[in-house]
Design an enzyme around this catalytic site. Sequence first.
Site, mmCIF file in Angstrom:
data_model
loop_
_atom_site.group_PDB
_atom_site.id
_atom_site.type_symbol
_atom_site.label_atom_id
_atom_site.label_comp_id
_atom_site.label_asym_id
_atom_site.label_seq_id
_atom_site.Cartn_x
_atom_site.Cartn_y
_atom_site.Cartn_z
ATOM 1 N N ARG A 66 0.845 -1.204 0.000
ATOM 2 C CA ARG A 66 0.000 0.000 0.000
ATOM 3 C C ARG A 66 0.876 1.248 0.000
ATOM 4 O O ARG A 66 0.625 2.214 -0.711
ATOM 5 C CB ARG A 66 -0.903 0.015 1.243
ATOM 6 C CG ARG A 66 -2.115 -0.879 1.138
ATOM 7 C CD ARG A 66 -3.072 -0.621 2.303
ATOM 8 N NE ARG A 66 -2.542 -1.121 3.565
ATOM 9 C CZ ARG A 66 -2.813 -2.328 4.058
ATOM 10 N NH1 ARG A 66 -3.630 -3.144 3.426
ATOM 11 N NH2 ARG A 66 -2.287 -2.721 5.192
ATOM 12 N N ASP A 121 -6.632 -6.204 -6.282
ATOM 13 C CA ASP A 121 -6.277 -6.985 -5.086
ATOM 14 C C ASP A 121 -7.446 -7.893 -4.701
ATOM 15 O O ASP A 121 -8.098 -7.680 -3.682
ATOM 16 C CB ASP A 121 -5.925 -6.021 -3.942
ATOM 17 C CG ASP A 121 -5.431 -6.747 -2.700
ATOM 18 O OD1 ASP A 121 -4.990 -7.915 -2.827
ATOM 19 O OD2 ASP A 121 -5.499 -6.161 -1.605
ATOM 20 N N ASN A 158 -19.631 -5.720 -8.929
ATOM 21 C CA ASN A 158 -18.749 -6.840 -9.186
ATOM 22 C C ASN A 158 -17.630 -6.360 -10.125
ATOM 23 O O ASN A 158 -17.903 -5.892 -11.226
ATOM 24 C CB ASN A 158 -19.586 -7.942 -9.841
ATOM 25 C CG ASN A 158 -18.775 -9.184 -10.128
ATOM 26 O OD1 ASN A 158 -17.548 -9.143 -10.228
ATOM 27 N ND2 ASN A 158 -19.464 -10.286 -10.259
ATOM 28 N N CYS A 215 -3.399 -13.622 -3.773
ATOM 29 C CA CYS A 215 -3.107 -14.167 -2.440
ATOM 30 C C CYS A 215 -3.506 -15.640 -2.383
ATOM 31 O O CYS A 215 -3.679 -16.199 -1.308
ATOM 32 C CB CYS A 215 -3.808 -13.355 -1.358
ATOM 33 S SG CYS A 215 -5.593 -13.322 -1.556
ATOM 34 N N ASP A 254 -15.970 -2.160 -4.828
ATOM 35 C CA ASP A 254 -16.090 -3.363 -3.994
ATOM 36 C C ASP A 254 -17.544 -3.802 -4.023
ATOM 37 O O ASP A 254 -18.439 -2.987 -4.218
ATOM 38 C CB ASP A 254 -15.653 -3.086 -2.549
ATOM 39 C CG ASP A 254 -15.194 -4.349 -1.821
ATOM 40 O OD1 ASP A 254 -13.980 -4.543 -1.653
ATOM 41 O OD2 ASP A 254 -16.076 -5.162 -1.438
ATOM 42 N N PHE A 261 -11.464 -4.079 -5.730
ATOM 43 C CA PHE A 261 -11.494 -4.908 -4.523
ATOM 44 C C PHE A 261 -10.898 -4.065 -3.378
ATOM 45 O O PHE A 261 -9.966 -4.475 -2.690
ATOM 46 C CB PHE A 261 -10.684 -6.199 -4.684
ATOM 47 C CG PHE A 261 -11.029 -7.015 -5.917
ATOM 48 C CD1 PHE A 261 -12.108 -7.893 -5.901
ATOM 49 C CD2 PHE A 261 -10.279 -6.907 -7.090
ATOM 50 C CE1 PHE A 261 -12.426 -8.658 -7.027
ATOM 51 C CE2 PHE A 261 -10.591 -7.655 -8.214
ATOM 52 C CZ PHE A 261 -11.659 -8.544 -8.193
#
Length: 360
Positions: free
Chosen positions: A176, A264, A243, A304, A214, A192
Site C-alpha cells: 500500500r 487486489d 462486481n 493471495c 467493492d 477490490f
Amino acid sequence: MPGETIKIIDKSGTFLAWGSFSPESQIRTRIWSWNPEEHISRDFLHARIKRSLHYRNQIGLDSQMKRLVYAESDGLPGLIVDQYADTLVVQFLSAGSEYWKNEIVEILVELTNAKTIYERSDAQVRKLEGLPQQTGTIFGSDPDPLLKIREQNLDFWVDIQQGHKSGFYLDQRDNRDLVGRMCRGKAVLDCFCYTGGFSVHALNNGADLTTLVDESERALNLAEKNITLNNLETEKIELLRGNVFQVLRKFRDQGRKFDAIILDPPKFAPTASFADKAARGYKDINLLALKLLNPGGMLATFSCSGGISRDLYLRILSGAARDAEINARIQVNMGQSADHPVNLSFPEGDYLKGFVLRVA
Ligand code: SAH
C-alpha cells in the site's frame, strides 16, 4: 483426544517429531518440534511466542497493527495472533492450537500487556479440523465496534469483529505504501478496495482522483470513513458498489481510462485444485485492466491464492498482456510484509505475490 501431543515415529520406530493429533483433518498431525528432547508444554509455547514477538521487534515496524504470530512460519501451527494497538485478535485454526487455547491466552496476556483478546476462529479451515466456528472476547473488556488504529502517518478504522480476516489486510502494508507513492497526480482505479487501504495511501500521496470498487456496502462505507479520518478530500473519490468483473467491462465499453489500476482480489484458489478456474479469473481481470490504462500507466496486481505460484501468476499475466496486445514490463516485485515471515521448511506460507506492471 484431538489436539493432544503425539510422538511421530517411522516404520522402524525411530523418532521423527512431536506433533498435535487431528483425527478429523486430512492433515493428521502438525509438527511442534523435530527435537526428541523437547517437552511440549506451556513453557514450550511460552518460548515460541516470545521468539515470535522478538522477531517482530527486530523488524521495527512503525505501525500499531501487525501480525505477532503467523502459524507454521513461527513454529506454532494453526495459531494466528494479530495486534491492533492494545487489542489482540487471535485465530485458533488447528486442533493443536485449540487444545492449548487457555495457556496461549495466558501467555499472550503475560507477554503483551493486551487489554482485550478477541477470538476470530471463524475461518473455513476450522471445519476441516472438525472444530466449530467461534468468535468473541476471551480476555478483558469487549472491544469497541470500530478501533482507530495508526499505521505510519495514517489512521484507519478497523472492524475486528466483523471485518475480513482479523479486520485489516496486514500483509499488504508495504505494498500500500509503495503503490501509494506511485500515484501522485494520477487517476486511480482501486478494485477490490475493501476499507480503502490503497486509496487512502494514493490520496495521501496526491492522487488526483480515485475510483473505489467493492461488492460490499459495508467495506465501501468504511473506506469513505477512512478517507475522511485522514482529512483527505472526498471530492476526489468515486465509490462504486459492484462486481469488479462487470465494472471493468462497463468501463471498457464506456472507453474510460486510468493512469493506475490496483487489482487486489480475494483468493480465487485456496488450494492447487482450484488453480485452473482461478487462472481464468485472474487472466480476465488483468486483461481488462491492462486495456483500461492510459499509455505509461501502471497496474498493481496481486494474488493471495496459495494454489497459484508466483511463476504461474507471471505466466497468467504474460498471457493477459499478449491477448490484450499490450507491452508491459515488471517495474516492482512484491510479496507479503515482513511480519508474515516464511519458514524455509514451510514454503506454503509464501502466498502473496504482486507486481507493478508498467505499460508502454
Ligand atoms: N485491497 C484491500 C483488500 C482487498 S480484500 C486492502 O488493502 O485492504 C478483497 C475485497 O474484494 C473484499 O473487500 C471483498 O468484499 C471484495 N470482493 C470480492 N469479490 C468481489 C467481486 N467479484 N467484485 C467486487 N468486490 C469483490
